[in-house]
Scaffold this active site. Structure first.
Site, mmCIF file in Angstrom:
data_model
loop_
_atom_site.group_PDB
_atom_site.id
_atom_site.type_symbol
_atom_site.label_atom_id
_atom_site.label_comp_id
_atom_site.label_asym_id
_atom_site.label_seq_id
_atom_site.Cartn_x
_atom_site.Cartn_y
_atom_site.Cartn_z
ATOM 1 N N HIS A 71 0.864 -1.185 0.000
ATOM 2 C CA HIS A 71 0.000 0.000 0.000
ATOM 3 C C HIS A 71 0.899 1.233 0.000
ATOM 4 C CE1 HIS A 71 -3.862 -1.950 1.829
ATOM 5 N NE2 HIS A 71 -3.254 -2.752 0.963
ATOM 6 N N GLU A 81 0.921 3.887 1.781
ATOM 7 C CA GLU A 81 1.348 4.312 3.107
ATOM 8 C C GLU A 81 2.512 3.477 3.626
ATOM 9 O OE1 GLU A 81 -1.758 3.550 2.016
ATOM 10 O OE2 GLU A 81 -3.254 4.259 3.426
ATOM 11 N N CYS A 131 -6.309 1.863 5.713
ATOM 12 C CA CYS A 131 -6.932 0.598 6.111
ATOM 13 C C CYS A 131 -6.364 0.163 7.465
ATOM 14 C CB CYS A 131 -6.647 -0.458 5.043
ATOM 15 S SG CYS A 131 -4.915 -1.009 5.033
ATOM 16 N N CYS A 142 -2.468 -0.326 7.397
ATOM 17 C CA CYS A 142 -1.744 0.942 7.304
ATOM 18 C C CYS A 142 -1.906 1.765 8.576
ATOM 19 C CB CYS A 142 -2.200 1.718 6.078
ATOM 20 S SG CYS A 142 -1.749 0.883 4.534
#
Length: 190
Positions: A61, A63, A91, A94
């Protein structure tokens, strides 16, 4: 926060950069999410976009990649003097990484009604298991962030519908791909 406020203008500047990164991710077939980490001097030290599909990595991801890069740039996993800008509410994975990195401030664009773990579905930073209290600013450039995601998903759905039509053999029977268990529904041609 007033729109003319220099602090808000700074947040917009970095969110614009995150949107650019998200756009490139979307063009590469990834869900368009971009992230930028800025240090206490206002300098970008890390930036990333989603890479799950390209890297075959469920943890890739934007992040997570940006947090890893920032830690390397600072040679320190403590990012408590840094700000993370991201186009979509993080999410659970993260959000956990953000708490573990002790980020000083999270600024995100649009709430995620399915997996948002900052305030929408869950609130990991304020939960009993969190060892760090995270400051959050939500909704910076939310319209642009939302529009980018909605456009990308609409285009993706359009391609899937188009592929289904191209896959149908118009014989009245569903066609099953040999490489998958997916059944293509027959579309009657008139």
């Amino acid at each position: 926060m007033l729109i003319a406020d220099p602090t808000y203008q700074g947040h917009r500047r970095w969110m614009n950069r995150a949107l650019e990164l998200a756009q490139s991710a979307g063009e590469a077939g990834e869900v368009p999410v971009g992230a930028v980490i800025v240090d206490s001097e206002g300098q970008a030290i890390a930036s990333a976009s989603n890479r799950k599909e390209r890297d075959f990595d469920p943890t890739a991801h934007a992040e997570i990649i940006a947090i890893r890069a920032a830690g390397q740039a600072l040679q320190n996993w403590h990012l408590n003097h840094c700000t993370l800008y991201v186009t979509l509410e993080p999410c659970p994975m993260c959000a956990g990484a953000i708490v573990q990195a002790r980020l000083g401030l999270l600024v995100y664009g649009v709430d995620d009604p399915k997996t948002g773990a900052i305030r929408t579905v869950a609130n990991i930073p304020d939960s009993a298991c969190s060892n760090h209290r995270l400051q959050v600013i939500a909704g910076v450039m939310s319209s642009q962030c939302r529009q980018q995601l909605q456009t990308w998903f609409a285009q993706r759905r359009g391609r899937k519908k188009s592929a289904l039509v191209q896959d149908a053999d118009f014989s009245g029977r569903p066609r099953t791909d040999r490489d998958s268990t997916r059944t293509v529904i027959q579309i009657e041609e008139k």
